[in-house]
Design a protein around this motif. Sequence first.
Motif, PDB file in Angstrom:
ATOM      1  N   PHE A  25       0.836  -1.204   0.000  1.00 56.38           N
ATOM      2  CA  PHE A  25       0.000   0.000   0.000  1.00 56.38           C
ATOM      3  C   PHE A  25       0.871   1.254   0.000  1.00 56.38           C
ATOM      4  N   LEU A  26       1.929   1.274   0.797  1.00 54.32           N
ATOM      5  CA  LEU A  26       2.809   2.437   0.853  1.00 54.32           C
ATOM      6  C   LEU A  26       3.482   2.691  -0.489  1.00 54.32           C
ATOM      7  N   ALA A  27       3.729   1.633  -1.256  1.00 55.09           N
ATOM      8  CA  ALA A  27       4.317   1.794  -2.586  1.00 55.09           C
ATOM      9  C   ALA A  27       3.293   2.326  -3.586  1.00 55.09           C
ATOM     10  N   LEU A  28       2.034   1.943  -3.395  1.00 60.24           N
ATOM     11  CA  LEU A  28       0.977   2.368  -4.317  1.00 60.24           C
ATOM     12  C   LEU A  28       0.492   3.777  -4.029  1.00 60.24           C
ATOM     13  N   ASN A  29       0.602   4.200  -2.794  1.00 58.63           N
ATOM     14  CA  ASN A  29       0.078   5.490  -2.352  1.00 58.63           C
ATOM     15  C   ASN A  29       1.230   6.272  -1.716  1.00 58.63           C
ATOM     16  N   GLU A  30       1.568   7.408  -2.287  1.00 59.48           N
ATOM     17  CA  GLU A  30       2.757   8.140  -1.873  1.00 59.48           C
ATOM     18  C   GLU A  30       2.521   9.119  -0.732  1.00 59.48           C
ATOM     19  N   LYS A  31       1.263   9.313  -0.327  1.00 54.63           N
ATOM     20  CA  LYS A  31       0.976  10.374   0.638  1.00 54.63           C
ATOM     21  C   LYS A  31       0.265   9.911   1.902  1.00 54.63           C
ATOM     22  N   ALA A  32      -0.487   8.854   1.836  1.00 57.26           N
ATOM     23  CA  ALA A  32      -1.376   8.487   2.940  1.00 57.26           C
ATOM     24  C   ALA A  32      -0.589   7.970   4.142  1.00 57.26           C
ATOM     25  N   PRO A  33      -0.835   8.501   5.335  1.00 60.75           N
ATOM     26  CA  PRO A  33      -0.247   7.929   6.539  1.00 60.75           C
ATOM     27  C   PRO A  33      -1.010   6.686   6.971  1.00 60.75           C
ATOM     28  N   ILE A  34      -0.387   5.897   7.830  1.00 61.99           N
ATOM     29  CA  ILE A  34      -1.042   4.747   8.436  1.00 61.99           C
ATOM     30  C   ILE A  34      -1.214   5.039   9.920  1.00 61.99           C
ATOM     31  N   TYR A  35      -2.456   4.967  10.388  1.00 59.68           N
ATOM     32  CA  TYR A  35      -2.746   5.124  11.813  1.00 59.68           C
ATOM     33  C   TYR A  35      -2.719   3.752  12.476  1.00 59.68           C
ATOM     34  N   LEU A  36      -1.995   3.645  13.572  1.00 62.64           N
ATOM     35  CA  LEU A  36      -1.913   2.397  14.324  1.00 62.64           C
ATOM     36  C   LEU A  36      -1.500   2.719  15.751  1.00 62.64           C
ATOM     37  N   LYS A  37      -1.691   1.757  16.637  1.00 63.88           N
ATOM     38  CA  LYS A  37      -1.150   1.880  17.983  1.00 63.88           C
ATOM     39  C   LYS A  37       0.353   1.604  17.914  1.00 63.88           C
ATOM     40  N   LYS A  38       1.133   2.346  18.679  1.00 64.26           N
ATOM     41  CA  LYS A  38       2.582   2.149  18.650  1.00 64.26           C
ATOM     42  C   LYS A  38       2.958   0.715  19.027  1.00 64.26           C
ATOM     43  N   SER A  39       2.192   0.133  19.925  1.00 58.84           N
ATOM     44  CA  SER A  39       2.470  -1.234  20.364  1.00 58.84           C
ATOM     45  C   SER A  39       2.218  -2.269  19.269  1.00 58.84           C
ATOM     46  N   ALA A  40       1.563  -1.872  18.163  1.00 60.95           N
ATOM     47  CA  ALA A  40       1.347  -2.794  17.043  1.00 60.95           C
ATOM     48  C   ALA A  40       2.666  -3.190  16.384  1.00 60.95           C
ATOM     49  N   LEU A  41       3.741  -2.465  16.685  1.00 64.15           N
ATOM     50  CA  LEU A  41       5.041  -2.768  16.104  1.00 64.15           C
ATOM     51  C   LEU A  41       5.816  -3.801  16.919  1.00 64.15           C
ATOM     52  N   GLY A  42       5.158  -4.386  17.924  1.00 65.98           N
ATOM     53  CA  GLY A  42       5.798  -5.399  18.756  1.00 65.98           C
ATOM     54  C   GLY A  42       5.950  -6.735  18.057  1.00 65.98           C
ATOM     55  N   SER A  43       6.455  -7.707  18.801  1.00 62.74           N
ATOM     56  CA  SER A  43       6.671  -9.059  18.261  1.00 62.74           C
ATOM     57  C   SER A  43       5.585  -9.991  18.792  1.00 62.74           C
ATOM     58  N   TYR A  44       4.732 -10.474  17.897  1.00 62.70           N
ATOM     59  CA  TYR A  44       3.568 -11.264  18.281  1.00 62.70           C
ATOM     60  C   TYR A  44       3.656 -12.675  17.695  1.00 62.70           C
ATOM     61  N   TYR A  45       3.102 -13.635  18.433  1.00 62.03           N
ATOM     62  CA  TYR A  45       3.219 -15.041  18.057  1.00 62.03           C
ATOM     63  C   TYR A  45       1.886 -15.761  18.281  1.00 62.03           C
ATOM     64  N   SER A  46       1.729 -16.854  17.547  1.00 63.54           N
ATOM     65  CA  SER A  46       0.548 -17.705  17.669  1.00 63.54           C
ATOM     66  C   SER A  46       0.994 -19.129  17.974  1.00 63.54           C
ATOM     67  N   ARG A  47       0.376 -19.762  18.968  1.00 59.79           N
ATOM     68  CA  ARG A  47       0.737 -21.137  19.321  1.00 59.79           C
ATOM     69  C   ARG A  47       0.071 -22.109  18.354  1.00 59.79           C
ATOM     70  N   ARG A  48       0.887 -22.884  17.662  1.00 61.90           N
ATOM     71  CA  ARG A  48       0.391 -23.883  16.721  1.00 61.90           C
ATOM     72  C   ARG A  48       0.142 -25.222  17.406  1.00 61.90           C
ATOM     73  N   ASP A  49       1.033 -25.585  18.330  1.00 65.99           N
ATOM     74  CA  ASP A  49       0.874 -26.797  19.117  1.00 65.99           C
ATOM     75  C   ASP A  49       1.641 -26.587  20.415  1.00 65.99           C
TER      76      ASP A  49
END
Length: 274
Positions: A76-100
């Motif tokens: 999206f950032l490559a397709l759109n040269e101006k639009a900012p992205i709104y997010l929580k700062k904590s969204a840049l953390g390291s997240y995991y999902s348990r598979r087993d």
Amino acid sequence: MRITTLVENVSTDPLLGSEHGLSLWIETNTKKILFDSGATTLFEKNAEVLGVDLSTADFAVLSHGHWDHGGGMNRFLALNEKAPIYLKKSALGSYYSRRDEETLAYAGLDDELKESDRFIFSDEHTDLGDGAFLFGRIEGKEFVPEGNKTLYVEADGGMGIDPFEHEHCLGIEEGEEKVLFSGCSHLGIVNIVEQYRMLRGFYPTRVIGGFHLSKIEDVHTLKKIAMRLLETGATFYTGHCTGEASYRILKEYMQEHLEYLPTGRVLEFTEELP
């Protein structure tokens, strides 16, 4: 207001692909908004088929820091040269999902995206103008999805159950329409709708997004969730992480107040309710 589903888990149109993810294109009287980008660049391909020009977006919203909602944001950032992205700062953390019992799979955002200089970090309430706003503090604790127990965050050198402080929701109020967008509702869809009411003094008229019930809460719990949602008087449009089995149970109780939102579906709301 016009909402186009660019990506969802299923598609009813052979010209449109589907994937485990969510991406919505929102057009109001004054704004064009990308809400999440799905897991890959599929949202771009579907947008072309649907006649959506992503380069015209005024801004994007990333609902939380998981790959199935932010996997396409680099594109999206490559397709759109101006639009900012709104997010929580904590969204840049390291997240995991348990598979087993032994395997944790990375579920966060791409490291390259984390280096972007086009982020605007939201707080507990962020005014976006023209009736649009973000809110991230959810106080209620009812019906928090069981599936959250398999989702982790890396912090202070260890792994812990993700409290989902990185999740926020989008509200858009246009005329008589009060529309609430929630990417996955990890904090509980009942709690999110109640938080909206606490902030605004009324319930939304429409609620759009995933409910994170695909791990199948028991039928009794799903019935209680359905009854609580019916009390709001809103119409709900859902898919993605709600899960098809849970959707069918909710639909049994909610009837016309609940609709499925597959890839390619377009919702148009006039300023006055019918």
